[in-house]
Design a protein around this motif. Structure first.
Motif, PDB file in Angstrom:
ATOM      1  N   ASP A 193      15.079   8.088  12.151  1.00 32.66           N
ATOM      2  CA  ASP A 193      15.025   6.622  12.809  1.00 32.66           C
ATOM      3  C   ASP A 193      13.755   5.812  12.157  1.00 32.66           C
ATOM      4  O   ASP A 193      13.412   4.886  12.710  1.00 32.66           O
ATOM      5  CB  ASP A 193      14.839   6.656  14.212  1.00 32.66           C
ATOM      6  N   ASN A 194      13.278   6.224  11.098  1.00 32.83           N
ATOM      7  CA  ASN A 194      12.153   5.533  10.485  1.00 32.83           C
ATOM      8  C   ASN A 194      12.762   4.509   9.572  1.00 32.83           C
ATOM      9  O   ASN A 194      12.158   4.581   8.247  1.00 32.83           O
ATOM     10  CB  ASN A 194      11.248   6.522   9.914  1.00 32.83           C
ATOM     11  N   ALA A 195      13.310   3.745  10.013  1.00 31.93           N
ATOM     12  CA  ALA A 195      14.151   2.730   9.340  1.00 31.93           C
ATOM     13  C   ALA A 195      13.228   1.915   8.417  1.00 31.93           C
ATOM     14  O   ALA A 195      13.371   1.402   7.284  1.00 31.93           O
ATOM     15  CB  ALA A 195      15.072   1.637  10.022  1.00 31.93           C
ATOM     16  N   GLU A 196      11.887   1.334   8.931  1.00 36.27           N
ATOM     17  CA  GLU A 196      11.141   0.797   8.435  1.00 36.27           C
ATOM     18  C   GLU A 196      10.724   1.343   6.827  1.00 36.27           C
ATOM     19  O   GLU A 196      10.777   0.661   5.984  1.00 36.27           O
ATOM     20  CB  GLU A 196       9.762   0.270   9.114  1.00 36.27           C
ATOM     21  N   ALA A 197      10.242   2.502   7.123  1.00 43.32           N
ATOM     22  CA  ALA A 197       9.868   3.146   5.721  1.00 43.32           C
ATOM     23  C   ALA A 197      10.914   3.433   4.769  1.00 43.32           C
ATOM     24  O   ALA A 197      10.791   3.467   3.673  1.00 43.32           O
ATOM     25  CB  ALA A 197       9.030   4.600   6.122  1.00 43.32           C
ATOM     26  N   GLN A 198      12.254   3.837   5.560  1.00 43.64           N
ATOM     27  CA  GLN A 198      13.328   4.039   4.342  1.00 43.64           C
ATOM     28  C   GLN A 198      13.616   2.787   3.557  1.00 43.64           C
ATOM     29  O   GLN A 198      14.197   3.113   2.545  1.00 43.64           O
ATOM     30  CB  GLN A 198      14.512   4.178   5.410  1.00 43.64           C
ATOM     31  N   ARG A 199      13.410   1.531   4.307  1.00 40.50           N
ATOM     32  CA  ARG A 199      13.740   0.352   3.335  1.00 40.50           C
ATOM     33  C   ARG A 199      12.853   0.566   2.178  1.00 40.50           C
ATOM     34  O   ARG A 199      13.384   0.215   0.996  1.00 40.50           O
ATOM     35  CB  ARG A 199      13.410  -0.904   4.088  1.00 40.50           C
ATOM     36  N   LEU A 200      11.479   1.063   2.009  1.00 42.90           N
ATOM     37  CA  LEU A 200      10.794   1.044   1.010  1.00 42.90           C
ATOM     38  C   LEU A 200      11.267   2.307   0.028  1.00 42.90           C
ATOM     39  O   LEU A 200      11.623   2.342  -1.020  1.00 42.90           O
ATOM     40  CB  LEU A 200       9.221   1.202   1.395  1.00 42.90           C
ATOM     41  N   TYR A 201      11.645   3.506   0.885  1.00 41.88           N
ATOM     42  CA  TYR A 201      11.848   4.745   0.140  1.00 41.88           C
ATOM     43  C   TYR A 201      13.296   4.384  -0.754  1.00 41.88           C
ATOM     44  O   TYR A 201      13.361   4.885  -1.970  1.00 41.88           O
ATOM     45  CB  TYR A 201      12.041   5.801   0.838  1.00 41.88           C
ATOM     46  N   ASP A 202      14.158   3.548  -0.060  1.00 36.80           N
ATOM     47  CA  ASP A 202      15.441   3.197  -0.904  1.00 36.80           C
ATOM     48  C   ASP A 202      15.037   2.495  -2.029  1.00 36.80           C
ATOM     49  O   ASP A 202      15.894   2.511  -3.144  1.00 36.80           O
ATOM     50  CB  ASP A 202      16.392   2.641   0.020  1.00 36.80           C
ATOM     51  N   GLU A 203      13.988   1.693  -2.039  1.00 41.81           N
ATOM     52  CA  GLU A 203      13.859   0.921  -3.279  1.00 41.81           C
ATOM     53  C   GLU A 203      13.238   1.578  -4.421  1.00 41.81           C
ATOM     54  O   GLU A 203      13.216   1.555  -5.800  1.00 41.81           O
ATOM     55  CB  GLU A 203      12.797  -0.015  -3.158  1.00 41.81           C
ATOM     56  N   LEU A 204      12.407   2.647  -3.949  1.00 39.41           N
ATOM     57  CA  LEU A 204      11.647   3.566  -4.962  1.00 39.41           C
ATOM     58  C   LEU A 204      12.392   4.837  -5.274  1.00 39.41           C
ATOM     59  O   LEU A 204      12.034   5.274  -6.478  1.00 39.41           O
ATOM     60  CB  LEU A 204      10.298   3.964  -4.285  1.00 39.41           C
ATOM     61  N   ALA A 205      13.211   5.540  -4.635  1.00 37.34           N
ATOM     62  CA  ALA A 205      13.825   6.812  -4.880  1.00 37.34           C
ATOM     63  C   ALA A 205      15.163   6.801  -4.497  1.00 37.34           C
ATOM     64  O   ALA A 205      15.855   5.922  -3.848  1.00 37.34           O
ATOM     65  CB  ALA A 205      13.040   7.731  -4.048  1.00 37.34           C
ATOM     66  N   ARG A 206      15.776   8.150  -4.923  1.00 40.88           N
ATOM     67  CA  ARG A 206      17.413   8.160  -4.793  1.00 40.88           C
ATOM     68  C   ARG A 206      17.399   9.022  -3.309  1.00 40.88           C
ATOM     69  O   ARG A 206      16.737  10.168  -3.281  1.00 40.88           O
ATOM     70  CB  ARG A 206      17.841   9.156  -5.656  1.00 40.88           C
TER      71      ARG A 206
ATOM     72  N   ILE B 152       0.735  -1.266   0.076  1.00 38.31           N
ATOM     73  CA  ILE B 152       0.063   0.215   0.065  1.00 38.31           C
ATOM     74  C   ILE B 152       0.937   1.288  -0.011  1.00 38.31           C
ATOM     75  O   ILE B 152       0.513   2.192  -0.651  1.00 38.31           O
ATOM     76  CB  ILE B 152      -1.128   0.046   1.320  1.00 38.31           C
ATOM     77  N   GLY B 153       1.981   1.020   0.844  1.00 39.67           N
ATOM     78  CA  GLY B 153       2.788   2.469   0.914  1.00 39.67           C
ATOM     79  C   GLY B 153       3.559   2.670  -0.479  1.00 39.67           C
ATOM     80  O   GLY B 153       3.853   3.809  -1.096  1.00 39.67           O
ATOM     81  N   ARG B 154       3.945   1.705  -1.362  1.00 43.02           N
ATOM     82  CA  ARG B 154       4.504   1.654  -2.610  1.00 43.02           C
ATOM     83  C   ARG B 154       3.377   2.246  -3.721  1.00 43.02           C
ATOM     84  O   ARG B 154       3.670   3.396  -4.289  1.00 43.02           O
ATOM     85  CB  ARG B 154       4.901   0.421  -2.985  1.00 43.02           C
TER      86      ARG B 154
END
Length: 148
Positions: free
Chosen positions: A124-137, A97-99
């Motif tokens: 410190d929002n590591a969980e979200a950053q895992r997704l963000y690192d997949e989608l964006a620079r 859903i976030g993606r």
């Protein structure tokens, strides 16, 4: 379970409110009635740049939100979108859903002609950053805040 992502409508206030409240709580920010109504009125006011998309489940219940606004990019002389808020109900995390919400906002940005989306998150929002690192620079920009 499938999820539809769509723009928030006038009838969505009571589905949007618990998601926005949970988002505020995640960032240790109190949400009172006045603040909720101000933000909702910004979203529903065509003269205000803030918009909201909702991810809804099969029963039409909102389970995720993205709040965003068009912003000028002076260095490129164009417009993009700043994603202000992204939240997915804890019970529905891990289902894409976030993606989907980020991709929906990215498609809205493409309608402006740039396809560009920017956002920030807590360090410190590591969980979200895992997704963000997949989608964006990840950028090297440093964010500052000056209180009123």
């Amino acid at each position: 379970m499938t999820h539809e992502i769509r723009m928030a409508g006038d009838e969505d206030f009571f589905g949007w409110l618990p998601l926005f409240e949970a988002y505020c709580n995640f960032y240790d920010t109190e949400l009172d009635d006045a603040k909720a109504l101000i933000v909702w009125n910004w979203i529903r006011d065509d003269a205000n740049p803030l918009e909201a998309a909702l991810a809804v489940d099969d029963e039409g219940r909102p389970v995720g939100l993205a709040q965003f606004r068009a912003v000028p990019d002076t260095l490129k002389a164009t417009r993009g979108i700043h994603l202000d808020d992204l939240y997915v109900d804890e019970e529905h995390r891990g289902a894409g859903i976030g993606r989907g919400l980020i991709e929906f906002v990215h498609a809205r940005a493409a309608e402006l002609g740039t396809g560009g989306v920017t956002w920030t998150t807590a360090a410190d929002n590591a969980e979200a950053q895992r997704l963000y690192d997949e989608l964006a620079r990840r950028t090297s920009w440093v964010t500052y805040e000056m209180d009123a």
